[in-house]
Design a protein around this motif. Structure first.
Motif, PDB file in Angstrom:
ATOM      1  N   ASP A  80       0.807  -1.232   0.000  1.00  0.00           N
ATOM      2  CA  ASP A  80       0.000   0.000   0.000  1.00  0.00           C
ATOM      3  C   ASP A  80       0.836   1.276   0.000  1.00  0.00           C
ATOM      4  N   ARG A  81       2.035   1.221  -0.576  1.00  0.00           N
ATOM      5  CA  ARG A  81       2.856   2.419  -0.758  1.00  0.00           C
ATOM      6  C   ARG A  81       3.471   2.394  -2.150  1.00  0.00           C
TER       7      ARG A  81
ATOM      8  N   VAL B 297      -5.328   5.358   0.241  1.00  0.00           N
ATOM      9  CA  VAL B 297      -5.266   4.466   1.400  1.00  0.00           C
ATOM     10  C   VAL B 297      -4.996   5.240   2.689  1.00  0.00           C
ATOM     11  N   SER B 298      -4.774   6.545   2.598  1.00  0.00           N
ATOM     12  CA  SER B 298      -4.555   7.356   3.790  1.00  0.00           C
ATOM     13  C   SER B 298      -5.860   7.476   4.565  1.00  0.00           C
TER      14      SER B 298
ATOM     15  N   HIS C 148      -3.300  -0.125   7.528  1.00  0.00           N
ATOM     16  CA  HIS C 148      -2.365   0.096   6.421  1.00  0.00           C
ATOM     17  C   HIS C 148      -1.319  -1.009   6.459  1.00  0.00           C
ATOM     18  N   PRO C 149      -1.356  -1.975   5.543  1.00  0.00           N
ATOM     19  CA  PRO C 149      -2.270  -2.095   4.413  1.00  0.00           C
ATOM     20  C   PRO C 149      -3.745  -2.215   4.839  1.00  0.00           C
ATOM     21  N   SER C 150      -4.614  -1.773   3.963  1.00  0.00           N
ATOM     22  CA  SER C 150      -6.037  -1.680   4.262  1.00  0.00           C
ATOM     23  C   SER C 150      -6.673  -3.058   4.420  1.00  0.00           C
TER      24      SER C 150
ATOM     25  N   LYS D  48      -0.351   4.615  -5.357  1.00  0.00           N
ATOM     26  CA  LYS D  48      -1.070   4.924  -4.112  1.00  0.00           C
ATOM     27  C   LYS D  48      -0.769   6.361  -3.708  1.00  0.00           C
TER      28      LYS D  48
ATOM     29  N   THR E 123       0.414   7.239  -1.001  1.00  0.00           N
ATOM     30  CA  THR E 123       1.506   7.235  -0.027  1.00  0.00           C
ATOM     31  C   THR E 123       2.775   6.710  -0.686  1.00  0.00           C
TER      32      THR E 123
END
Length: 225
Positions: free
Chosen positions: A13-14, A65-66, A117-119, A37, A39
């Motif tokens: 997730d980055r 995802v923030s 995070h990760p979601s 993403k 982020t």
């Protein structure tokens, strides 16, 4: 209905720091849907990636995802500035849809209760279906982003039930790392799916761990080959 493979230049997730190198590989492999993403990299670097994606004639995605309304609105504004085609993710659909209205950007928020995070997607299938139907009734929501394999229920059944419950496209995101999961998403009626970490880590079942071989295997699975 098209079934699109969306290659995410991301890990856990980055957006990865060497995303530009992987983008060059993906475009050479004929990938036509590519995302980042919100982020991992500064906005200027994301803008440079999006510019290359769009100049190549591919569709550009940014997934939010923030956590939190303030961060999500900030990311949506950044998506408008960098010129993505599709905004994925986020959980504050009414506020973000109002912000995006009139800009021509397609918007697919997360269905259900998402955190971490990760979601991770929480809750039973009936709550997630209700969320998806509610979101699709919001003006400016063009589809749904579903973290089916980040939920502890039956992912295949969840994908199928959500696709059957809404009249807008559903994109499957998160932890799709095997051909059977791609096949399940296709069978459920999904409009597409995202893969990032599995490809970049060489974890997708394929003859080799290098990115070109990984992308070729994923593209073949997306075609049902």
């Amino acid at each position: 209905m098209p079934f699109d493979f969306i290659f995410m230049l991301t890990r856990n997730d980055r957006t990865v720091t060497d995303a530009a190198l992987h983008l060059e590989t993906a475009l050479a492999a004929g990938v036509t849907h590519i995302g980042v993403k919100d982020t991992g990299l500064p906005e200027a670097d994301l803008a440079a990636l999006i510019r290359v994606i769009r100049q190549a004639g591919a569709t550009a995605y940014l997934e939010v995802v923030s956590p939190g309304l303030e961060a999500e609105v900030k990311s949506a504004r950044a998506a408008l500035r960098v010129g993505v085609d599709v905004l994925l993710g986020g959980t504050h659909a009414a506020q973000v849809a109002a912000l995006l209205r009139g800009h021509g950007l397609r918007y697919y928020p997360f269905a259900g209760r998402v955190s971490g995070h990760p979601s991770v997607l929480h809750g039973p299938a009936e709550h997630i279906r209700h969320s998806a139907r509610t979101l699709c009734a919001v003006e400016g929501v063009d589809g749904i982003d579903l973290l089916a394999y980040r939920n502890d229920g039956d992912a295949a059944a969840l994908m199928r039930s959500v696709c059957e419950s809404v009249n807008k496209p559903v994109i499957m995101a998160g932890s799709i790392d095997r051909p059977d999961r791609i096949a399940a998403a296709r069978a459920a009626g999904a409009a597409g799916f995202t893969i990032g970490t599995a490809a970049l880590d060489g974890a997708f079942p394929a003859p080799g761990r290098d990115l070109p071989t990984q992308l070729a295997a994923i593209q073949a699975a997306a075609r049902g080959a």
